[in-house]
Write an enzyme that holds these catalytic residues in place. Structure first.
Site, PDB file in Angstrom:
ATOM      1  N   LYS A 106       0.804  -1.222   0.000  1.00 35.74           N
ATOM      2  CA  LYS A 106       0.000   0.000   0.000  1.00 35.74           C
ATOM      3  C   LYS A 106       0.839   1.276   0.000  1.00 35.74           C
ATOM      4  O   LYS A 106       0.316   2.365  -0.195  1.00 35.74           O
ATOM      5  CB  LYS A 106      -0.955  -0.010   1.175  1.00 35.74           C
ATOM      6  CG  LYS A 106      -1.987  -1.123   1.034  1.00 35.74           C
ATOM      7  CD  LYS A 106      -3.074  -1.012   2.070  1.00 35.74           C
ATOM      8  CE  LYS A 106      -4.171  -2.025   1.825  1.00 35.74           C
ATOM      9  NZ  LYS A 106      -3.722  -3.387   2.165  1.00 35.74           N
TER      10      LYS A 106
HETATM   11  C1  PLP Z   1      -4.523  -4.400   1.778  1.00 34.44           C
HETATM   12  C2  PLP Z   1      -3.847  -5.705   1.665  1.00 34.44           C
HETATM   13  C3  PLP Z   1      -4.358  -6.724   0.855  1.00 34.44           C
HETATM   14  C4  PLP Z   1      -5.675  -6.597   0.130  1.00 34.44           C
HETATM   15  O1  PLP Z   1      -5.627  -5.659  -0.893  1.00 34.44           O
HETATM   16  P1  PLP Z   1      -6.993  -5.088  -1.508  1.00 34.44           P
HETATM   17  O2  PLP Z   1      -6.579  -4.112  -2.525  1.00 34.44           O
HETATM   18  O3  PLP Z   1      -7.739  -4.464  -0.361  1.00 34.44           O
HETATM   19  O4  PLP Z   1      -7.735  -6.253  -2.057  1.00 34.44           O
HETATM   20  C5  PLP Z   1      -3.629  -7.882   0.729  1.00 34.44           C
HETATM   21  N1  PLP Z   1      -2.470  -8.062   1.380  1.00 34.44           N
HETATM   22  C6  PLP Z   1      -1.945  -7.100   2.181  1.00 34.44           C
HETATM   23  C7  PLP Z   1      -0.678  -7.381   2.904  1.00 34.44           C
HETATM   24  C8  PLP Z   1      -2.601  -5.899   2.347  1.00 34.44           C
HETATM   25  O5  PLP Z   1      -2.101  -4.962   3.139  1.00 34.44           O
END
Ligand code: PLP
Length: 431
Positions: A106
């Site tokens: 993210k």
């Molecule tokens: C946020 C997150 C996800 C999921 O991603 P989305 O875009 O919400 O589907 C998967 N793995 C990790 C480690 C995350 O932080």
């Protein structure tokens, strides 16, 4: 330009969509048009570095609202770490997205969004403070807080579910101070997300210049496309069948991959790998979308019962279920299966998976079992130390912790506990 998926006559600029977060009707923004990349782009791709690649992919979505030079600066700030693809098993690659400052994928979306806002704030002398409000199931909070830390004119408010995030995740959101506040909510992620959505339609808060930094915000969502382009370039397999498995919660990351495909990226098939929160795997079986109550799992960043971005995926396929089915397979995995996945790959090739990456690995293997003629790529979305207890317990080993995480453990957590929307509202009004 972007339209609101709830009201297709509501058309806004990139900047407006960035600052609004959600459209006034509470639905998501979506690009009016998805342009195919040019022949030249594909010819040049192998020679492009991450920055020029990113500029070519993103500029159509910014539409000169940020001049190319400044956009390139933003991109350089955003992609200042590496995105390696690692062969981990026969014909299976891991795309490591955890080399950023908060050790989860993210960081890219959060950095891009904060840098874009910073650009507009600086260039337009907004003299009012903006409040960026975000609900997190674990990783978003840290990434957003880190992205916006110290940016003038922005206050960050993070809502996270009590007892549902890992120790390191909580440290990452509660120890920054400065312009970042952490609110610990008595409830699940979906409750946090509900509360955030409510602030946007609350008339008493309309003066407040609120915006969201969840993956519903286009500036967080769109740059996630870049992972897929970078991996595709690095694998350099133009003519092989590429299947990509994405560990999914709110479905922003997967949806960005599907958008990349729509722009021409030759990905043959997508696998959505979820935990017990299997709203989408159920939908893919029945064609009926029924949101569910959130279940807590060891893959907490995917504990989402009503994934916000799924409507964007449906839009990409014009709500045509059969078309979507041709390109997307969804599987769910229990915590026990996920632990077995971590063990399997560690014992086979000494590769350390975090639990989220493990579900993606399992989904990929399951799909490849029936489709052996393909190259598989899964997204490893977090560093295994972020989920230290789970991974150490699964493998019965000690994992080395990076120095900057050790430093975090010395800091004091600062948080405000809330349980109802009312409390969030008075917190916001008091500022
Ligand atoms: C946020 C997150 C996800 C999921 O991603 P989305 O875009 O919400 O589907 C998967 N793995 C990790 C480690 C995350 O932080």
């Amino acid at each position: 330009m972007y339209l609101s998926l709830g009201n297709k006559k509501d058309i806004v600029s990139f900047k407006k969509a960035l600052f609004n977060g959600l459209a006034p009707d509470k639905s998501l923004y979506y690009p009016i048009e998805v342009q195919k990349l040019s022949e030249d782009f594909w010819k040049d791709l192998q020679k492009m570095d991450n920055f020029s690649l990113a500029l070519a992919v993103m500029k159509g979505y910014i539409n000169e609202e940020i001049p190319e030079e400044s956009l390139l600066d933003i991109i350089k700030k955003t992609l200042d770490f590496k995105f390696p693809t690692v062969l981990v098993d026969e014909n299976i690659y891991s795309l490591e997205l955890f080399h950023g400052p908060t050790l989860a994928f993210k960081d890219v979306g959060a950095k891009f969004m904060s840098a874009c806002m910073d650009y507009f704030i600086r260039n337009e002398n907004l003299n009012k403070k903006i409040t960026v409000i975000v609900a997190t199931s674990g990783d978003t909070g840290g990434a957003v807080a880190n992205g916006f830390l110290g940016i003038d004119g922005v206050d960050v408010v993070i809502l996270y579910p009590k007892g549902k995030v890992s120790e390191i995740q909580e440290l990452q959101l509660t120890t920054l101070g400065s312009n970042v506040s952490a609110l610990e909510v008595d409830g699940y992620f979906d409750k946090c997300q509900e509360m955030v959505k409510k602030t946007f339609v609350d008339k008493d808060l309309s003066e407040k210049l609120l915006t969201s930094a969840n993956s519903i915000n286009i500036a967080r969502w769109l740059p996630q496309m870049l992972y897929y382009f970078i991996a595709y370039r690095d694998l350099n397999r133009r003519n092989s069948n590429l299947v990509v498995s994405v560990p999914s919660g709110n479905f922003g990351n997967l949806c960005a991959g599907m958008l990349a495909k729509k722009m021409g990226l030759p990905i043959n098939h997508f696998v959505a790998s979820t935990n017990e929160n299997d709203t989408v795997p159920k939908f893919m079986k029945t064609g009926t979308y029924e949101k569910q109550k959130t279940i807590s799992t060891i893959t907490n960043a995917m504990d989402v019962g009503d994934p916000s971005n799924f409507v964007r995926i449906l839009s990409l396929y014009n709500n045509n279920f059969n078309e979507l089915k041709k390109e997307l397979t969804a599987y769910k995995f229990s915590d026990e299966e996920t632990i077995l996945g971590i063990r399997e790959l560690y014992h086979k090739s000494k590769y350390l998976l975090d639990p989220h990456g493990a579900t993606a690995f399992l989904g990929l293997k399951k799909y490849l079992f029936n489709n052996p003629e393909t190259t598989g790529l899964f997204l490893e979305t977090a560093h295994p130390v972020k989920f230290l207890d789970t991974v150490e317990n699964a493998l019965n080993i000690n994992i080395d912790i990076p120095q900057h995480i050790l430093e975090l453990k010395k800091k004091e957590k600062s948080k405000i506990q809330i349980r109802e929307y009312k409390q969030l509202k008075s917190f916001l009004l008091s500022r």
